[in-house]
Motif scaffolding. Structure first.
Motif, PDB file in Angstrom:
ATOM      1  N   GLU A 177      27.501  62.683 -29.784  1.00 38.67           N
ATOM      2  CA  GLU A 177      28.782  62.564 -30.490  1.00 38.67           C
ATOM      3  C   GLU A 177      29.021  63.765 -31.400  1.00 38.67           C
ATOM      4  OE1 GLU A 177      28.061  58.583 -31.918  1.00 38.67           O
ATOM      5  OE2 GLU A 177      28.216  57.867 -29.853  1.00 38.67           O
ATOM      6  N   ARG A 178      27.952  64.368 -31.929  1.00 33.39           N
ATOM      7  CA  ARG A 178      28.086  65.614 -32.699  1.00 33.39           C
ATOM      8  C   ARG A 178      28.367  66.777 -31.755  1.00 33.39           C
ATOM      9  NH1 ARG A 178      28.829  65.117 -37.795  1.00 33.39           N
ATOM     10  NH2 ARG A 178      28.787  67.384 -37.672  1.00 33.39           N
ATOM     11  N   ARG A 179      27.667  66.785 -30.636  1.00 36.52           N
ATOM     12  CA  ARG A 179      27.893  67.889 -29.684  1.00 36.52           C
ATOM     13  C   ARG A 179      29.336  67.875 -29.193  1.00 36.52           C
ATOM     14  NH1 ARG A 179      22.933  70.128 -27.204  1.00 36.52           N
ATOM     15  NH2 ARG A 179      21.091  69.035 -27.934  1.00 36.52           N
ATOM     16  N   THR A 180      29.872  66.672 -28.943  1.00 32.53           N
ATOM     17  CA  THR A 180      31.234  66.570 -28.416  1.00 32.53           C
ATOM     18  C   THR A 180      32.284  66.678 -29.522  1.00 32.53           C
ATOM     19  OG1 THR A 180      30.434  65.132 -26.667  1.00 32.53           O
ATOM     20  CG2 THR A 180      32.794  65.102 -27.072  1.00 32.53           C
ATOM     21  N   ASP A 181      32.127  65.884 -30.582  1.00 36.74           N
ATOM     22  CA  ASP A 181      33.176  65.828 -31.616  1.00 36.74           C
ATOM     23  C   ASP A 181      33.218  67.083 -32.472  1.00 36.74           C
ATOM     24  OD1 ASP A 181      33.429  63.281 -30.658  1.00 36.74           O
ATOM     25  OD2 ASP A 181      32.777  62.271 -32.489  1.00 36.74           O
ATOM     26  N   HIS A 182      32.066  67.751 -32.626  1.00 34.44           N
ATOM     27  CA  HIS A 182      31.985  68.888 -33.549  1.00 34.44           C
ATOM     28  C   HIS A 182      31.564  70.172 -32.846  1.00 34.44           C
ATOM     29  CE1 HIS A 182      32.602  66.237 -37.032  1.00 34.44           C
ATOM     30  NE2 HIS A 182      31.917  65.359 -36.317  1.00 34.44           N
ATOM     31  N   GLY A 183      31.547  70.157 -31.536  1.00 32.31           N
ATOM     32  CA  GLY A 183      31.259  71.374 -30.778  1.00 32.31           C
ATOM     33  C   GLY A 183      29.874  71.942 -31.023  1.00 32.31           C
ATOM     34  N   GLU A 184      28.906  71.093 -31.336  1.00 32.73           N
ATOM     35  CA  GLU A 184      27.553  71.604 -31.606  1.00 32.73           C
ATOM     36  C   GLU A 184      26.881  72.027 -30.301  1.00 32.73           C
ATOM     37  OE1 GLU A 184      25.195  69.109 -34.123  1.00 32.73           O
ATOM     38  OE2 GLU A 184      26.761  68.950 -35.637  1.00 32.73           O
ATOM     39  N   ASP A 185      26.328  73.237 -30.291  1.00 30.00           N
ATOM     40  CA  ASP A 185      25.614  73.701 -29.094  1.00 30.00           C
ATOM     41  C   ASP A 185      24.106  73.693 -29.361  1.00 30.00           C
ATOM     42  OD1 ASP A 185      25.178  75.884 -30.700  1.00 30.00           O
ATOM     43  OD2 ASP A 185      26.422  77.257 -29.520  1.00 30.00           O
ATOM     44  N   ASP A 186      23.347  74.033 -28.329  1.00 32.78           N
ATOM     45  CA  ASP A 186      21.895  73.962 -28.450  1.00 32.78           C
ATOM     46  C   ASP A 186      21.365  74.834 -29.590  1.00 32.78           C
ATOM     47  OD1 ASP A 186      21.717  72.215 -26.291  1.00 32.78           O
ATOM     48  OD2 ASP A 186      21.330  73.809 -24.848  1.00 32.78           O
TER      49      ASP A 186
END
Ligand code: PGA
Length: 251
Positions: free
Chosen positions: A99-108
């Motif tokens: 949900e952070r990766r999707t909602d906030h654009g977090e990458d590896d």
């Protein structure tokens, strides 16, 4: 599950919980965790960390958080640092949730920097990885998951400062799960990748959680799989009875 690794059952409350209900839930969990074979953690929203820390006291439950900033302090309005979470009594921090990766654009790379911050402050990073439904349908699951693992785990990761959580994005909050064979296949691939990078001793000791619609009805069969060492629980962690039943299934 194997005797070599103590199972971990971590509750991810997400953006849920006001003080009265959160404290009551935490107290119920703490009472149940006192006799549990599994290690138990609760990850409330930032607003409740102080209250939940007080409710669970210094007993069996580990206090966790759901995210952190990479810096220790500074001009980052609205963010919370790993240093602050350690100071507030946290022992674990979830990083890289889908949900952070999707909602906030977090990458590896960002997830890795957050995990480094967590580790640097003496806490355990619960690093989340998992494929989307399209990636699974496209036969890319193992490539996606091992790629996220390689990009998201810091070099200094070990079994004390890191837990991996495999969470298929399409299984989160949907009531759907992969088959047991599919879960074990991914967990075994994760452990093999850990062995290749960190060595057999670290790979054998590091816990790999399953997350995504884990419930009292499926927890026992999931944690019975050889490379599943507990769960990261969303919806079912918000009800004391359900979370307690999952803790028991991991005993
Ligand atoms: P769920 O969420 O148990 O509600 O599927 C798990 C998670 O997102 O960590």
């Amino acid at each position: 599950m194997t005797d070599a690794r103590r199972p971990l059952v971590a509750g991810n409350w997400k953006m849920n919980g006001l003080t009265a209900d959160g404290v009551a839930l935490a107290k119920g969990v703490a009472a149940h965790a006192a006799d549990a074979a599994a290690e138990v953690a609760v990850c409330p929203p930032f607003t409740l960390i102080g209250a939940i820390g007080g409710a669970i006291g210094s007993g069996a439950v580990v206090l966790g958080a759901q995210d952190c900033h990479t810096a220790s302090s500074g001009a980052h309005t609205g963010d919370v640092s790993a240093a602050m979470l350690a100071d507030a009594g946290c022992g674990m921090v979830i990083v890289g949730h889908s949900e952070r990766r999707t909602d906030h654009g977090e990458d590896d790379a960002l997830v890795r920097a957050k995990a480094e911050a967590v580790q640097a402050h003496g806490m355990t990073a619960i690093v989340c990885i998992g494929e989307t439904e399209a990636e699974r349908d496209g036969g890319q699951t193992l490539d996606v998951v091992t790629g996220q693992l390689a990009g998201s785990l810091p070099d200094g990761s070990d079994a004390a400062n890191t837990v991996v959580a495999y969470e298929p994005v399409w299984a989160i909050g949907t009531g759907r799960t992969p088959t047991n064979d599919e879960v074990q296949e991914v967990h075994a691939a994760i452990r093999q990748a850990l062995a290749g990078r960190f060595g057999d001793d670290v790979a054998d000791a590091m816990r790999i959680l399953y997350g995504g619609s884990m419930k009292p009805g499926n927890a026992a069969e999931l944690v019975a799989l050889a490379d599943v060492d507990g769960g990261l629980i969303g919806g079912a962690s918000l009800k004391t009875e359900d979370f307690a039943a999952i803790i028991d299934a991991c005993g």
